[in-house]
Motif scaffolding. Structure first.
Motif, PDB file in Angstrom:
ATOM      1  N   SER A  18     -29.275  71.066  21.979  1.00  0.00           N
ATOM      2  CA  SER A  18     -29.649  70.116  21.017  1.00  0.00           C
ATOM      3  C   SER A  18     -30.401  68.981  21.346  1.00  0.00           C
ATOM      4  N   GLY A  39     -22.801  71.482  20.260  1.00  0.00           N
ATOM      5  CA  GLY A  39     -23.008  72.245  18.939  1.00  0.00           C
ATOM      6  C   GLY A  39     -22.141  71.414  18.050  1.00  0.00           C
ATOM      7  N   THR A  40     -20.990  71.033  18.341  1.00  0.00           N
ATOM      8  CA  THR A  40     -19.953  70.165  17.183  1.00  0.00           C
ATOM      9  C   THR A  40     -20.573  69.175  16.747  1.00  0.00           C
ATOM     10  N   ASN A  41     -21.311  68.287  17.606  1.00  0.00           N
ATOM     11  CA  ASN A  41     -21.661  66.987  17.101  1.00  0.00           C
ATOM     12  C   ASN A  41     -22.975  67.307  16.563  1.00  0.00           C
ATOM     13  N   ALA A  42     -23.931  68.377  16.900  1.00  0.00           N
ATOM     14  CA  ALA A  42     -25.088  68.809  16.218  1.00  0.00           C
ATOM     15  C   ALA A  42     -24.578  69.104  14.735  1.00  0.00           C
ATOM     16  N   LEU A  43     -23.511  70.009  14.656  1.00  0.00           N
ATOM     17  CA  LEU A  43     -23.102  70.348  13.214  1.00  0.00           C
ATOM     18  C   LEU A  43     -22.828  69.306  12.330  1.00  0.00           C
ATOM     19  N   ALA A  51     -27.494  73.301  14.360  1.00  0.00           N
ATOM     20  CA  ALA A  51     -26.165  73.480  15.262  1.00  0.00           C
ATOM     21  C   ALA A  51     -26.584  74.911  15.723  1.00  0.00           C
ATOM     22  N   THR A  54     -29.043  75.335  18.286  1.00  0.00           N
ATOM     23  CA  THR A  54     -28.311  74.598  19.593  1.00  0.00           C
ATOM     24  C   THR A  54     -27.348  75.659  20.111  1.00  0.00           C
TER      25      THR A  54
END
Length: 205
Positions: A18, A39-43, A51, A54
């Motif tokens: 990310s 990945g969750t915050n990227a999404l 995401a 990432t």
């Protein structure tokens, strides 16, 4: 040689997907959303394609770190060398040398490492994660439970002490990196993905 590969595994883990993609886009997702570089915050903050990129990088570095151990060290050192390099890569992801020691929570890199060092565990880990997510909608809780499922699996193979040490270390590390999620969960403020909580909604009815 094992020391060199452990360092390489840590440095590979330090290549945060990310944050690398964020530099290309001109954002630092540690300043957005939950502040996590995973990945969750990227999404949530950058969308599906960001995401996905990432996750591919984070999983890929876990694969590469353990693959190097499998191909560059004597067979007599496998699988403990693979578990050691896997753990080094996960630690690198959580505390990356290239990004001020502020990284993600380690789950994606762990999945990549398991593909090489313990592929039989993948179906259980992903199954526990998916079932928990569909029941609760909480990503953090699901990841912690998936991590502890590794420990349960390792207990059924006491003849492999390195696997047990690895599983316990990973489970505790995931619990530590998700401590804020657990605190918010206890406080009732943890956000969840309602769209994926399909089983949970069935039971509520």
């Amino acid at each position: 040689m094992i020391v060199v590969l452990l360092v390489v595994a840590y440095l590979l883990g330090s290549l945060s997907g990310s944050l690398l993609l964020g530099k290309w886009r001109g954002v630092d997702i540690r300043t957005l959303g939950s502040g996590n570089a995973g990945g969750t915050n990227a999404l949530r903050t950058q969308g599906v394609w960001f995401a996905l990129g990432t996750v591919l990088i984070d999983v890929g570095k876990g694969v590469l770190a353990t693959w190097l151990a499998a191909h560059w060290l004597p067979a007599s050192m496998w699988p403990w060398s693979g578990y050691a390099c896997a753990l080094a890569a996960v630690v690198g992801h959580v505390w990356p040398a290239f990004h001020g020691f502020r990284g993600g929570k380690g789950a994606g890199t762990l999945i990549g490492a398991l593909c090489v060092v313990w592929p039989m565990a993948l179906s259980v880990v992903l199954g526990v994660w998916l079932l928990s997510l569909m029941l609760s909608g909480y990503v953090g809780l699901s990841t912690v439970l998936a991590g502890f499922s590794l420990l349960v699996l390792a207990l059924f193979a006491p003849e492999q002490p390195w696997r047990l040490v690895f599983a316990a270390s990973v489970a505790l590390l995931l619990l530590f990196t998700h401590r804020a999620n657990m605190a918010r969960l206890r406080a009732g403020t943890e956000p969840r993905f309602e769209r994926v909580r399909v089983l949970g909604r069935l039971f509520v009815r």
